[in-house]
Each structure stands twice: as structure tokens, then as C-alpha cells.
Design a protein around this motif. Structure first.
Motif, PDB file in Angstrom:
ATOM      1  N   ALA A  68      60.904  63.706  35.851  1.00 53.13           N
ATOM      2  CA  ALA A  68      60.667  62.557  36.728  1.00 53.13           C
ATOM      3  C   ALA A  68      59.166  62.267  36.827  1.00 53.13           C
ATOM      4  CB  ALA A  68      61.252  62.829  38.107  1.00 53.13           C
ATOM      5  N   ALA A  69      58.351  63.324  36.859  1.00 48.49           N
ATOM      6  CA  ALA A  69      56.896  63.128  36.894  1.00 48.49           C
ATOM      7  C   ALA A  69      56.408  62.519  35.591  1.00 48.49           C
ATOM      8  CB  ALA A  69      56.197  64.458  37.162  1.00 48.49           C
ATOM      9  N   GLU A  70      57.006  62.907  34.468  1.00 49.14           N
ATOM     10  CA  GLU A  70      56.637  62.300  33.180  1.00 49.14           C
ATOM     11  C   GLU A  70      56.945  60.801  33.180  1.00 49.14           C
ATOM     12  OE1 GLU A  70      58.697  64.516  30.194  1.00 49.14           O
ATOM     13  OE2 GLU A  70      57.279  66.191  30.265  1.00 49.14           O
ATOM     14  N   ARG A  71      58.123  60.440  33.689  1.00 52.41           N
ATOM     15  CA  ARG A  71      58.473  59.010  33.751  1.00 52.41           C
ATOM     16  C   ARG A  71      57.506  58.260  34.664  1.00 52.41           C
ATOM     17  NH1 ARG A  71      63.577  61.232  33.969  1.00 52.41           N
ATOM     18  NH2 ARG A  71      63.720  60.911  36.211  1.00 52.41           N
ATOM     19  N   SER A  72      57.154  58.864  35.796  1.00 51.26           N
ATOM     20  CA  SER A  72      56.224  58.217  36.715  1.00 51.26           C
ATOM     21  C   SER A  72      54.835  58.102  36.103  1.00 51.26           C
ATOM     22  CB  SER A  72      56.143  59.001  38.025  1.00 51.26           C
ATOM     23  OG  SER A  72      57.387  58.997  38.682  1.00 51.26           O
ATOM     24  N   ALA A  73      54.366  59.147  35.412  1.00 44.96           N
ATOM     25  CA  ALA A  73      53.048  59.099  34.764  1.00 44.96           C
ATOM     26  C   ALA A  73      53.021  58.021  33.688  1.00 44.96           C
ATOM     27  CB  ALA A  73      52.707  60.462  34.168  1.00 44.96           C
ATOM     28  N   GLU A  74      54.110  57.884  32.958  1.00 44.93           N
ATOM     29  CA  GLU A  74      54.185  56.834  31.933  1.00 44.93           C
ATOM     30  C   GLU A  74      54.151  55.447  32.567  1.00 44.93           C
ATOM     31  OE1 GLU A  74      56.797  55.716  27.970  1.00 44.93           O
ATOM     32  OE2 GLU A  74      57.602  57.142  29.420  1.00 44.93           O
ATOM     33  N   ALA A  75      54.858  55.292  33.677  1.00 46.28           N
ATOM     34  CA  ALA A  75      54.846  53.998  34.362  1.00 46.28           C
ATOM     35  C   ALA A  75      53.454  53.685  34.896  1.00 46.28           C
ATOM     36  CB  ALA A  75      55.868  54.005  35.497  1.00 46.28           C
ATOM     37  N   ILE A  76      52.769  54.685  35.444  1.00 46.50           N
ATOM     38  CA  ILE A  76      51.415  54.468  35.962  1.00 46.50           C
ATOM     39  C   ILE A  76      50.463  54.117  34.823  1.00 46.50           C
ATOM     40  CG2 ILE A  76      49.460  55.667  37.038  1.00 46.50           C
ATOM     41  CD1 ILE A  76      51.573  57.214  38.730  1.00 46.50           C
ATOM     42  N   ALA A  77      50.588  54.815  33.685  1.00 48.07           N
ATOM     43  CA  ALA A  77      49.718  54.527  32.532  1.00 48.07           C
ATOM     44  C   ALA A  77      49.962  53.127  31.984  1.00 48.07           C
ATOM     45  CB  ALA A  77      49.950  55.561  31.439  1.00 48.07           C
ATOM     46  N   ASN A  78      51.183  52.635  32.078  1.00 46.21           N
ATOM     47  CA  ASN A  78      51.512  51.288  31.598  1.00 46.21           C
ATOM     48  C   ASN A  78      51.246  50.208  32.637  1.00 46.21           C
ATOM     49  OD1 ASN A  78      52.320  52.256  29.113  1.00 46.21           O
ATOM     50  ND2 ASN A  78      54.448  52.498  29.744  1.00 46.21           N
ATOM     51  N   GLY A  79      50.746  50.600  33.804  1.00 44.16           N
ATOM     52  CA  GLY A  79      50.432  49.636  34.854  1.00 44.16           C
ATOM     53  C   GLY A  79      51.644  49.151  35.621  1.00 44.16           C
ATOM     54  N   GLU A  80      52.749  49.860  35.514  1.00 47.88           N
ATOM     55  CA  GLU A  80      53.968  49.471  36.231  1.00 47.88           C
ATOM     56  C   GLU A  80      53.987  50.129  37.603  1.00 47.88           C
ATOM     57  OE1 GLU A  80      57.072  50.801  33.673  1.00 47.88           O
ATOM     58  OE2 GLU A  80      56.413  49.557  31.994  1.00 47.88           O
ATOM     59  N   SER A  81      54.811  49.591  38.476  1.00 43.51           N
ATOM     60  CA  SER A  81      54.928  50.175  39.814  1.00 43.51           C
ATOM     61  C   SER A  81      55.864  51.382  39.775  1.00 43.51           C
ATOM     62  CB  SER A  81      55.456  49.142  40.808  1.00 43.51           C
ATOM     63  OG  SER A  81      56.760  48.749  40.436  1.00 43.51           O
ATOM     64  N   VAL A  82      55.580  52.322  40.643  1.00 45.77           N
ATOM     65  CA  VAL A  82      56.365  53.549  40.733  1.00 45.77           C
ATOM     66  C   VAL A  82      57.188  53.494  42.010  1.00 45.77           C
ATOM     67  CG1 VAL A  82      56.217  56.059  40.848  1.00 45.77           C
ATOM     68  CG2 VAL A  82      54.578  54.803  39.488  1.00 45.77           C
ATOM     69  N   ASP A  83      58.405  53.979  41.932  1.00 42.90           N
ATOM     70  CA  ASP A  83      59.289  54.017  43.093  1.00 42.90           C
ATOM     71  C   ASP A  83      58.625  54.803  44.224  1.00 42.90           C
ATOM     72  OD1 ASP A  83      61.497  53.770  44.721  1.00 42.90           O
ATOM     73  OD2 ASP A  83      62.622  55.381  43.746  1.00 42.90           O
ATOM     74  N   ALA A  84      58.745  54.310  45.437  1.00 40.43           N
ATOM     75  CA  ALA A  84      58.097  54.956  46.589  1.00 40.43           C
ATOM     76  C   ALA A  84      58.661  56.340  46.875  1.00 40.43           C
ATOM     77  CB  ALA A  84      58.246  54.064  47.825  1.00 40.43           C
ATOM     78  N   SER A  85      59.888  56.609  46.434  1.00 36.54           N
ATOM     79  CA  SER A  85      60.485  57.926  46.684  1.00 36.54           C
ATOM     80  C   SER A  85      60.092  58.958  45.632  1.00 36.54           C
ATOM     81  CB  SER A  85      62.009  57.805  46.736  1.00 36.54           C
ATOM     82  OG  SER A  85      62.496  57.383  45.480  1.00 36.54           O
ATOM     83  N   ILE A  93      47.408  61.638  40.503  1.00 32.84           N
ATOM     84  CA  ILE A  93      46.981  62.180  39.210  1.00 32.84           C
ATOM     85  C   ILE A  93      45.494  62.498  39.281  1.00 32.84           C
ATOM     86  CG2 ILE A  93      46.734  61.714  36.752  1.00 32.84           C
ATOM     87  CD1 ILE A  93      49.155  59.878  36.960  1.00 32.84           C
ATOM     88  N   SER A  94      45.173  63.754  39.055  1.00 38.83           N
ATOM     89  CA  SER A  94      43.780  64.185  39.086  1.00 38.83           C
ATOM     90  C   SER A  94      43.113  63.859  37.752  1.00 38.83           C
ATOM     91  CB  SER A  94      43.701  65.685  39.347  1.00 38.83           C
ATOM     92  OG  SER A  94      42.371  66.135  39.242  1.00 38.83           O
ATOM     93  N   PRO A  95      42.018  63.068  37.759  1.00 44.94           N
ATOM     94  CA  PRO A  95      41.353  62.713  36.505  1.00 44.94           C
ATOM     95  C   PRO A  95      40.368  63.781  36.031  1.00 44.94           C
ATOM     96  CG  PRO A  95      40.327  61.549  38.311  1.00 44.94           C
ATOM     97  CD  PRO A  95      41.465  62.331  38.897  1.00 44.94           C
ATOM     98  N   ILE A  96      40.122  64.778  36.839  1.00 50.43           N
ATOM     99  CA  ILE A  96      39.157  65.824  36.486  1.00 50.43           C
ATOM    100  C   ILE A  96      39.909  66.940  35.792  1.00 50.43           C
ATOM    101  CG2 ILE A  96      37.449  67.437  37.364  1.00 50.43           C
ATOM    102  CD1 ILE A  96      37.289  65.619  39.860  1.00 50.43           C
ATOM    103  N   CYS A  97      39.584  67.168  34.525  1.00 47.86           N
ATOM    104  CA  CYS A  97      40.348  68.152  33.768  1.00 47.86           C
ATOM    105  C   CYS A  97      39.783  69.555  33.910  1.00 47.86           C
ATOM    106  CB  CYS A  97      40.426  67.761  32.304  1.00 47.86           C
ATOM    107  SG  CYS A  97      38.819  67.646  31.515  1.00 47.86           S
TER     108      CYS A  97
END
Length: 173
Positions: A68-85, A93-97
Motif C-alpha cells: 500500500a505504501a508503494e502504491r501511495s509513493a507511486e501516486a505521490i511521485a506521479n502528482g496524484e492525490s493519495v487517499d486520506a486513509s 516521505i523523507s527526502p534525506i537519504c
């Protein structure tokens, strides 16, 4: 003649000491001990099966959290909205590696928590050597590569958890 036969049979019965009774009682005790041992083995096997089921269920739940986190990360990377739940939102997502993150320490912090949790880090800037399959020849317009480290935590049952699992994976878009 009838008396003589009766006398012999009564003398025979007087000489018996009840050995069959003792043997039968010993056999009965042995059978009872075997039955008790069998019940204990069956009880132990049932506990082992229950423990295996709880661990497998927790693992499947943790895998579901990561997917589910992979699907959400993909949606965020594509600029799509993520379900609030969703467990993962845009700001999670932490940008500091190179922040000293240790999945084992994060997992220890999650122990005892009955709810599922996820930690996502964008680590594409830390990975060196990303190249195309054409050995450097440009194929077309380069699309950005996103690489995430996703760590998910889940238990077997939210109400009465007996097993918990942490799954750490790398996800590349």
C-alpha cells in the motif's frame, strides 16, 4: 464323580493368586500414560500451529502495508492525490537519504504498537551508477528515477496481537 470334580476345581481356584488382575492393572496404567503423553503432544502441536499462523498472518499484513505504501509513493511521485486513509501521505516521505536511519531501531520503537506503521525514505540521490541499458546512449527524454526505502510494520491481530513483523524493502519507480 461330581463331588470329586468339584473338589479338584475348588482346590485349583484356591491356589490362584490373581496374577491376571495385576497384569491387567499394569497394562491399564501404561495405556493411561500413553494417552496422557499423546494429549500433551497434540496440545503442543496445536500451539505450534497457532504460533505459525500468527507469524504468517503478521508477515502478510506487513507485506500489505508495504504494498500500500508503494502504491501511495507511486501516486505521490506521479502528482496524484493519495487517499486520506492511507498510511503514507505526501509529507511523510523523507527526502534525506543519509540521516542515520536504521530499520532495526525503528522496528524496536514500533514493538507493542497494535496499529500498522510505515516509514518511507527517498534514497535515489544516494544511489550511484544509475545508467540505461543502452550503455549510455540516450534513448529519448530521460524520466526521473525515484528509489524509495520502505519499512512496514504490522501485527497479526489489532485487538490481541501475539506476533509482529517488520518488512524493509527498496522500491524503484
Amino acid at each position: 464323580m461330581n463331588r470329586l470334580a468339584r473338589r479338584r476345581s475348588s482346590a485349583f481356584y484356591r491356589t490362584q493368586r490373581g496374577a491376571v488382575l495385576y497384569v491387567a492393572l499394569i497394562m491399564l496404567i501404561l495405556m493411561a500414560l500413553l494417552g496422557i503423553a499423546g494429549m500433551q503432544v497434540a496440545g503442543m502441536q496445536e500451539k505450534m500451529a497457532s504460533n505459525y499462523r500468527a507469524a504468517n498472518r503478521a508477515f502478510q499484513n506487513a507485506e500489505g502495508v508495504v504494498r500500500a505504501a508503494e502504491r501511495s509513493a507511486e501516486a505521490i511521485a506521479n502528482g496524484e492525490s493519495v487517499d486520506a486513509s492511507s498510511l503514507l501521505q505526501d509529507g511523510d516521505i523523507s527526502p534525506i537519504c543519509d540521516d542515520g536511519y536504521d530499520p532495526a531501531l525503528w522496528a524496536e520503537d514500533q514493538l507493542g504498537n497494535a496499529t500498522a506503521a510505515v516509514n518511507v525514505r527517498q534514497i535515489d540521490s544516494c544511489v550511484m551508477g544509475e545508467s540505461s541499458m543502452a550503455m549510455g546512449a540516450p534513448v529519448g527524454e530521460a524520466s526521473p528515477i525515484f528509489i524509495y526505502q520502505i519499512t512496514g510494520y504490522a501485527t497479526d491481530d489489532a485487538d490481541a496481537n501475539s506476533s509482529s513483523v517488520v518488512v524493509d524493502t527498496i522500491f524503484k519507480l
